[in-house]
Write a protein that holds these residues in place. Sequence first.
Motif, PDB file in Angstrom:
ATOM      1  N   VAL A  65       0.845  -1.063  -0.029  1.00 41.24           N
ATOM      2  CA  VAL A  65       0.144  -0.171  -0.081  1.00 41.24           C
ATOM      3  C   VAL A  65       0.883   1.292   0.015  1.00 41.24           C
ATOM      4  N   LYS A  66       0.339   2.239  -0.627  1.00 38.13           N
ATOM      5  CA  LYS A  66       1.098   3.631  -0.576  1.00 38.13           C
ATOM      6  C   LYS A  66       0.546   4.333   0.670  1.00 38.13           C
ATOM      7  N   GLU A  67       1.314   4.820   1.371  1.00 37.84           N
ATOM      8  CA  GLU A  67       0.681   5.820   2.691  1.00 37.84           C
ATOM      9  C   GLU A  67       0.828   7.241   2.164  1.00 37.84           C
ATOM     10  N   ARG A  68       0.020   7.935   2.965  1.00 34.26           N
ATOM     11  CA  ARG A  68      -0.213   9.386   2.422  1.00 34.26           C
ATOM     12  C   ARG A  68       1.125  10.030   2.170  1.00 34.26           C
ATOM     13  N   ASP A  69       2.211   9.960   2.920  1.00 32.73           N
ATOM     14  CA  ASP A  69       3.497  10.474   2.328  1.00 32.73           C
ATOM     15  C   ASP A  69       4.246  10.025   1.249  1.00 32.73           C
ATOM     16  N   GLY A  70       3.594   9.014   0.509  1.00 35.42           N
ATOM     17  CA  GLY A  70       4.048   8.334  -0.549  1.00 35.42           C
ATOM     18  C   GLY A  70       5.029   7.105  -0.403  1.00 35.42           C
ATOM     19  N   VAL A  71       5.228   7.100   0.798  1.00 32.36           N
ATOM     20  CA  VAL A  71       5.908   5.862   1.151  1.00 32.36           C
ATOM     21  C   VAL A  71       5.056   4.459   1.006  1.00 32.36           C
ATOM     22  N   LEU A  72       5.679   3.351   0.287  1.00 33.28           N
ATOM     23  CA  LEU A  72       5.162   2.525  -0.022  1.00 33.28           C
ATOM     24  C   LEU A  72       5.559   1.301   1.205  1.00 33.28           C
ATOM     25  N   ARG A  73       4.568   0.560   1.592  1.00 33.62           N
ATOM     26  CA  ARG A  73       4.649  -0.259   2.720  1.00 33.62           C
ATOM     27  C   ARG A  73       4.044  -1.804   2.490  1.00 33.62           C
TER      28      ARG A  73
END
Length: 59
Positions: free
Chosen positions: A48-56
Amino acid sequence: MDRPQPAMEAFADLAHSLVGDFDLAETLDRIIGYCVTACGATSVGLVVKERDGVLRDIA
């Protein structure tokens, strides 16, 4: 364009599971199961892509 029956069943099942209280781990497991079935893969990962653009990776 007709959608394949298994895909329609998967989306209907997932939509139904998200109504009210649901178990996130169980829902992610269902999503992964449907992905394995749909593409015939031996393994699947869910990112998933978090709000800050980091993929997790979550599953």
